[in-house]
Design a protein around this motif. Sequence first.
Motif, PDB file in Angstrom:
ATOM      1  N   LEU A   1      15.145   9.256   6.313  1.00  0.00           N
ATOM      2  CA  LEU A   1      14.931   7.886   5.826  1.00  0.00           C
ATOM      3  C   LEU A   1      14.470   7.866   4.367  1.00  0.00           C
ATOM      4  N   LEU A   2      13.686   8.855   3.961  1.00  0.00           N
ATOM      5  CA  LEU A   2      13.265   8.898   2.557  1.00  0.00           C
ATOM      6  C   LEU A   2      14.447   9.135   1.623  1.00  0.00           C
ATOM      7  N   THR A   3      15.508   9.757   2.144  1.00  0.00           N
ATOM      8  CA  THR A   3      16.682   9.981   1.295  1.00  0.00           C
ATOM      9  C   THR A   3      17.563   8.733   1.190  1.00  0.00           C
ATOM     10  N   ARG A   4      17.328   7.765   2.038  1.00  0.00           N
ATOM     11  CA  ARG A   4      18.025   6.467   2.009  1.00  0.00           C
ATOM     12  C   ARG A   4      16.953   5.376   1.957  1.00  0.00           C
ATOM     13  N   PRO A   5      16.303   5.221   0.815  1.00  0.00           N
ATOM     14  CA  PRO A   5      15.078   4.411   0.745  1.00  0.00           C
ATOM     15  C   PRO A   5      15.264   2.893   0.800  1.00  0.00           C
ATOM     16  N   LEU A   6      16.473   2.425   1.010  1.00  0.00           N
ATOM     17  CA  LEU A   6      16.720   0.984   0.987  1.00  0.00           C
ATOM     18  C   LEU A   6      15.805   0.210   1.938  1.00  0.00           C
ATOM     19  N   CYS A   7      15.565   0.762   3.129  1.00  0.00           N
ATOM     20  CA  CYS A   7      14.726   0.044   4.099  1.00  0.00           C
ATOM     21  C   CYS A   7      13.282  -0.085   3.615  1.00  0.00           C
ATOM     22  N   PHE A   8      12.822   0.831   2.767  1.00  0.00           N
ATOM     23  CA  PHE A   8      11.446   0.772   2.271  1.00  0.00           C
ATOM     24  C   PHE A   8      11.299  -0.177   1.083  1.00  0.00           C
ATOM     25  N   GLN A   9      12.411  -0.505   0.444  1.00  0.00           N
ATOM     26  CA  GLN A   9      12.360  -1.356  -0.742  1.00  0.00           C
ATOM     27  C   GLN A   9      12.220  -2.833  -0.417  1.00  0.00           C
ATOM     28  N   ALA A  10      12.232  -3.167   0.872  1.00  0.00           N
ATOM     29  CA  ALA A  10      12.065  -4.562   1.275  1.00  0.00           C
ATOM     30  C   ALA A  10      10.709  -5.108   0.846  1.00  0.00           C
ATOM     31  N   VAL A  11       9.727  -4.219   0.702  1.00  0.00           N
ATOM     32  CA  VAL A  11       8.388  -4.652   0.310  1.00  0.00           C
ATOM     33  C   VAL A  11       8.139  -4.471  -1.185  1.00  0.00           C
ATOM     34  N   GLY A  12       9.188  -4.149  -1.919  1.00  0.00           N
ATOM     35  CA  GLY A  12       9.071  -3.969  -3.361  1.00  0.00           C
ATOM     36  C   GLY A  12       9.242  -2.515  -3.751  1.00  0.00           C
ATOM     37  N   GLY A  13       9.184  -2.275  -5.049  1.00  0.00           N
ATOM     38  CA  GLY A  13       9.392  -0.936  -5.576  1.00  0.00           C
ATOM     39  C   GLY A  13       8.372   0.078  -5.093  1.00  0.00           C
ATOM     40  N   TRP A  14       7.202  -0.398  -4.725  1.00  0.00           N
ATOM     41  CA  TRP A  14       6.164   0.521  -4.261  1.00  0.00           C
ATOM     42  C   TRP A  14       6.406   0.977  -2.823  1.00  0.00           C
ATOM     43  N   GLY A  15       7.366   0.376  -2.139  1.00  0.00           N
ATOM     44  CA  GLY A  15       7.626   0.697  -0.734  1.00  0.00           C
ATOM     45  C   GLY A  15       7.973   2.152  -0.517  1.00  0.00           C
ATOM     46  N   ILE A  16       8.809   2.705  -1.388  1.00  0.00           N
ATOM     47  CA  ILE A  16       9.205   4.109  -1.233  1.00  0.00           C
ATOM     48  C   ILE A  16       8.027   5.039  -1.521  1.00  0.00           C
ATOM     49  N   ILE A  17       7.156   4.636  -2.446  1.00  0.00           N
ATOM     50  CA  ILE A  17       5.959   5.438  -2.751  1.00  0.00           C
ATOM     51  C   ILE A  17       5.022   5.430  -1.548  1.00  0.00           C
ATOM     52  N   ALA A  18       4.827   4.249  -0.962  1.00  0.00           N
ATOM     53  CA  ALA A  18       3.978   4.147   0.228  1.00  0.00           C
ATOM     54  C   ALA A  18       4.575   4.953   1.382  1.00  0.00           C
ATOM     55  N   ALA A  19       5.890   4.863   1.556  1.00  0.00           N
ATOM     56  CA  ALA A  19       6.552   5.607   2.624  1.00  0.00           C
ATOM     57  C   ALA A  19       6.385   7.108   2.418  1.00  0.00           C
ATOM     58  N   GLY A  20       6.568   7.574   1.194  1.00  0.00           N
ATOM     59  CA  GLY A  20       6.378   8.991   0.903  1.00  0.00           C
ATOM     60  C   GLY A  20       4.952   9.431   1.186  1.00  0.00           C
ATOM     61  N   GLY A  21       3.989   8.589   0.843  1.00  0.00           N
ATOM     62  CA  GLY A  21       2.584   8.895   1.128  1.00  0.00           C
ATOM     63  C   GLY A  21       2.310   8.966   2.618  1.00  0.00           C
ATOM     64  N   MET A  22       2.902   8.022   3.375  1.00  0.00           N
ATOM     65  CA  MET A  22       2.707   8.034   4.829  1.00  0.00           C
ATOM     66  C   MET A  22       3.343   9.270   5.461  1.00  0.00           C
ATOM     67  N   VAL A  23       4.527   9.644   4.980  1.00  0.00           N
ATOM     68  CA  VAL A  23       5.182  10.854   5.497  1.00  0.00           C
ATOM     69  C   VAL A  23       4.312  12.074   5.198  1.00  0.00           C
ATOM     70  N   ALA A  24       3.769  12.151   3.990  1.00  0.00           N
ATOM     71  CA  ALA A  24       2.895  13.276   3.628  1.00  0.00           C
ATOM     72  C   ALA A  24       1.663  13.331   4.534  1.00  0.00           C
ATOM     73  N   LEU A  25       1.047  12.172   4.792  1.00  0.00           N
ATOM     74  CA  LEU A  25      -0.121  12.123   5.685  1.00  0.00           C
ATOM     75  C   LEU A  25       0.236  12.586   7.094  1.00  0.00           C
ATOM     76  N   ILE A  26       1.362  12.086   7.611  1.00  0.00           N
ATOM     77  CA  ILE A  26       1.785  12.436   8.965  1.00  0.00           C
ATOM     78  C   ILE A  26       2.059  13.934   9.072  1.00  0.00           C
ATOM     79  N   LEU A  27       2.786  14.477   8.091  1.00  0.00           N
ATOM     80  CA  LEU A  27       3.089  15.913   8.119  1.00  0.00           C
ATOM     81  C   LEU A  27       1.817  16.748   7.963  1.00  0.00           C
ATOM     82  N   ALA A  28       0.896  16.305   7.116  1.00  0.00           N
ATOM     83  CA  ALA A  28      -0.368  17.034   6.949  1.00  0.00           C
ATOM     84  C   ALA A  28      -1.150  17.052   8.257  1.00  0.00           C
TER      85      ALA A  28
END
Length: 194
Positions: free
Chosen positions: A81-108
């Motif tokens: 999903l991070l490689t196809r970030p369109l779904c995260f951009q619904a909340v604005g440009g920061w959506g992909i940054i937030a998604a990447g942060g959440m993925v990092a937290l989950i993986l950690a």
Amino acid sequence: MNLPNRITLTRICLIPVFAAVFYIEAIPYNFLISAVLFLLAASTDFLDGYIARKRGLVTNLGKFLDPIADKVLISTAMILLLTRPLCFQAVGGWGIIAAGGMVALILARELIVSGFRMIAAGQNVVLAADNLGKLKTVAQDFAMSVLIMVMPFLDTKTGEVFNYIGLAAFALSAVLTVWSGINYIVKNREVLKD
């Protein structure tokens, strides 16, 4: 090899198929098919564990493979999903940054808990998953399946609504993931005492 282990191996084998279908746009409805494959793979997590416990078929191989299969499946879905970030951009440009942060937290969290379980295993202590961890898994699976399934419909009103539902579930799953990780370690902190 017993039935629960075969089911777990099926889940592992479904992961590359799910990933391939996600990317092959020549396949009609590839995102919908990919979401179904993901849900099918995720549902085997409940099934293999249930059969193993019910029939007394718990094995070391199963204890090894099952958590790996779960983590690889959910990690693959999040990274795809991070490689196809369109779904995260619904909340604005920061959506992909937030998604990447959440993925990092989950993986950690998953790496920390896996390391914690290895320490416990070295002390011959088996730490079972608790209800909060199971709820976290359900939230992650729901969020990933909705976000994948909605990909072709993002330009429709219905797709937009479901995208927001998926994003909310993803945020909730990140919170539950961190909370369950902290709870798991605090509840079993005696493992870290020498």
